[in-house]
Scaffold this active site. Structure first.
Site, PDB file in Angstrom:
ATOM      1  N   CYS A 274       0.836  -1.243   0.070  1.00  0.00           N
ATOM      2  CA  CYS A 274       0.090  -0.032   0.065  1.00  0.00           C
ATOM      3  C   CYS A 274       0.859   1.152   0.155  1.00  0.00           C
ATOM      4  CB  CYS A 274      -0.876  -0.028   1.213  1.00  0.00           C
ATOM      5  SG  CYS A 274      -0.129  -0.029   2.785  1.00  0.00           S
TER       6      CYS A 274
ATOM      7  N   HIS B 267      18.662  -3.444  34.459  1.00  0.00           N
ATOM      8  CA  HIS B 267      18.575  -4.804  34.166  1.00  0.00           C
ATOM      9  C   HIS B 267      19.707  -5.206  33.175  1.00  0.00           C
ATOM     10  CE1 HIS B 267      17.537  -2.849  30.354  1.00  0.00           C
ATOM     11  NE2 HIS B 267      17.911  -3.958  29.784  1.00  0.00           N
TER      12      HIS B 267
END
Length: 679
Positions: free
Chosen positions: A441, A585
């Protein structure tokens, strides 16, 4: 085929007829610039241009039938488009009030009003979809020799003529009911006024994620439910005179997008740039600038939206809410403008002389406010929730600048032309053997694959895509910008010429399987320069089994992983802590001999925003092997993390000859030797 896939196919096909709107917008827009009345009463050229543009707008229903039949056909053949045209003509004639009156033997005045509106985009979509299905099923049929001329594609328009007789018969009974429902739906939205426009705009943005926004747009922008906003607006003075448009109302489903595309999204781009880490700002600036210019000038927003849609979904929800608010404000204030392509500067200038454009210049002032609003909201949210927008990625996604893919015997280091780019995309989605269909598209490659798990997302992004969406096991969308259709066409041409093999990592170290890593049987002539200790106690996990493609494919680095059973993370080597992520982390250590080590505790643990992690050291400090680095709340992490399998890897692996795995099974923190770095 499930309903979602089918709706996506219709959504893709809708872009074929919609692509004719820019032509109408340019013709009508220039006509209104030449003559403000647009009627041509004072200028023949203006009349010529506006009438030409109106010819496109007045036949949008037929264009929908033709375009969707073509767009949904399996091989994009003109025979499918011809079948759609013939089908629409047959339906239009058989369901006309005059024909209905004859068939039902009733006065024409008693024919339901619904048949006066049979020429609409809903019927165009219906006829186009049915024509495409007929073409896909029967275009290869071979008739007996005596009828062979009518075999294959020639058969489809003939069959479609008979099919439409049946469809027309069905419509004679159900169309009045469908029409009344569509009108009721349209009236329910329009009765909500500005609030309805805002709700539409919100869902317009949300549905972009799955590519169904085109289907929603057809309801509001065209004559599916009686709204028909774009053709009514572009019709200008003619629409006002015919009573199909209202000054200050027509265009309300378009106007509020201008402040978002031209100003809001560039404000978001600036915020993302300012929030990027200093070392990444140069790269982020290029990406954000390109996206902002595309949104401002053309209204094409997807390349920019996809830069944060998946890495920071909270921002995208805020973006959808702000879009709804913008459309609501412009509709309430009756600041009206419209477009034929999208809400960019070009369309704003073209529509500025349209008689239905009311105080369109106020949209610029509204846009300046939204520029500031987007900047403040995005910057605050990114900082507050530590969102991983471009330039703020953790080490798991911060790839090396050069990632080579071996494709059909060639190694590509950069994209030099569209043919090379197309070849790389084919390889990155699993090669020609994994590709079932290629479509596009405005800004997306819409691919049907046999197995979406074979799609290499990281490589696709390195080629230049803004984002990748795995809708399901068979459907993948790649956001490449306004060149999508061209790339898709070249991809199809490439496949027609021969086979393209799937891409595979072409790393200087050995691949990540245990058998191909450097081990005790093939280390002769290589020197151990560093040996790492286990930073935690737990079970050793092979890197290929880490549930994160960036690690398992070897893109980020080479090493091992551990599923921890102890709650303290110790330094596996001596060196300097060069980076600790805000969420605690993960951290990076650089040794004296230049080895760069990443310890990443868990997978996707960045989304926990630091919960479950406590840092015990700070950036810039020198540490010795065995010193504590992080404290873990394992109960919390095992419950909330996607996985606590934790990679320990060498990120600058190209500088070395490989690693020698030393450990097996269970490992003990500070005691077990994990692996050695070889050179």
């Amino acid at each position: 085929m499930n309903i979602l896939n089918y709706l996506q196919r219709i959504g893709r096909a809708l872009m074929v007829p919609v692509a004719t709107l820019p032509a109408a917008a340019i013709l009508v827009g220039i006509g209104h610039w030449i003559s403000s009345t647009g009627s041509g009463g004072d200028n023949v050229l203006a009349a010529l241009l506006t009438i030409s543009g109106s010819a496109i707008l007045e036949n949008m229903s037929m264009l929908f039938a033709v375009g969707i039949a073509y767009g949904m056909s399996k091989d994009k053949n003109g025979a499918a488009a011809l079948a759609g045209l013939i089908g629409f003509i047959v339906i239009l004639k058989l369901c006309s009030p005059a024909t209905i009156a004859v068939i039902k033997s009733i006065p024409i005045a008693e024919v339901p009003k619904a048949f006066e509106k049979i020429n609409n985009q809903f019927i165009g979509i219906l006829v186009g979809a049915l024509s495409a299905e007929l073409y896909n099923r029967y275009s290869n049929v071979e008739l007996p020799q005596i009828l062979s001329f009518f075999s294959g594609r020639r058969l489809v328009p003939i069959l479609n003529s008979f099919l439409m007789i049946l469809i027309a018969f069905i419509l004679m009974f159900i169309w009045p009911l469908v029409y009344d429902w569509l009108v009721a739906f349209g009236e329910s939205i329009t009765n909500l006024g500005s609030m309805g426009a805002g709700l539409y705009a919100f869902f317009n943005r949300i549905l972009i994620i799955v590519g169904l926004h085109h289907a929603l747009n057809s309801v509001f922008w065209f004559d599916v439910a009686g709204i028909n906003d774009i053709p009514n607006f572009l019709g200008g003075q003619k629409s006002i005179e015919s009573g199909t448009a209202i000054l200050g109302i027509t265009g309300r489903y378009q106007a509020g997008f201008f402040p978002i595309m031209m100003f809001g999204l560039p404000g978001a781009a600036l915020a993302i740039y300012h929030c990027a880490h200093p070392e990444n700002k140069a790269k982020v600036a290029g990406i954000m600038m390109a996206g902002a210019f595309a949104a401002f000038f053309t209204g094409v927003s997807e390349p920019l939206e996809f830069s944060f849609m998946f890495v920071a979904p909270l921002l995208y929800v805020l973006h959808a809410i702000l879009t709804g608010i913008s459309v609501y404000i412009s509709a309430t204030m009756e600041w009206i403008s419209g477009f034929g392509f999208s809400a960019g500067l070009v369309d704003m200038l073209l529509s500025s002389r349209n008689p239905l454009a009311v105080q369109w210049y106020m949209l610029i002032l509204q846009g300046l406010v939204f520029f500031c609003l987007y900047y403040v909201v995005f910057r605050f949210t990114i900082k507050k929730f530590n969102l991983m927008t471009p330039g703020r990625e953790s080490a798991t996604t911060d790839e090396k600048d050069v990632y080579n893919a071996e494709v059909s015997g060639r190694v590509y280091h950069s994209v030099n032309d569209i043919h090379e780019e197309a070849c790389q995309y084919i390889a990155a989605v699993g090669g020609s053997d994994n590709l079932a269909n290629i479509d596009s598209c405005i800004s997306r490659l819409r691919l049907m694959v046999k197995d979406s798990e074979l799609v290499n997302v990281e490589l696709i992004k390195k080629i230049g895509a803004s984002g990748v969406i795995r809708l399901n096991k068979q459907n993948v969308q790649i956001i490449v910008g306004t060149r999508a259709e061209s790339i898709a066409e070249v991809m199809r041409e490439t496949l027609a010429k021969g086979t393209v093999e799937a891409a595979s990592p072409h790393l200087k170290t050995d691949t990540q399987s245990e058998s191909s890593r450097v081990n005790s049987e093939n280390t002769q002539g290589r020197k151990v320069i560093l040996t790492l200790l286990a930073p935690v106690t737990g079970e050793l996990v092979d890197l290929v089994d880490v549930p994160d493609e960036a690690f398992s494919s070897g893109i980020v680095g080479n090493g091992v992983a551990i599923k921890p059973t102890s709650d303290t993370v110790f330094a596996p080597v001596s060196g300097t802590v060069v980076k600790i992520f805000d969420t605690n982390h993960a951290l990076c250590i650089e040794t004296e001999n230049g080895v760069e080590l990443i310890i990443h505790m868990g997978i996707e643990t960045v989304s926990l925003n630091g919960k479950g992690f406590e840092r015990l050291v700070e950036e810039g400090v020198k540490i010795k092997a065995g010193e504590p680095l992080l404290q873990l709340d394992l109960d919390y992490l095992n419950t909330h993390a996607k996985s606590m399998i934790s990679p320990i890897i060498i990120s600058n692996f190209d500088d070395y000859d490989g690693v020698k795995i030393l450990a097996k099974g269970k490992v003990e923190a500070k005691t077990t030797e994990l692996f050695s770095v070889m050179k």
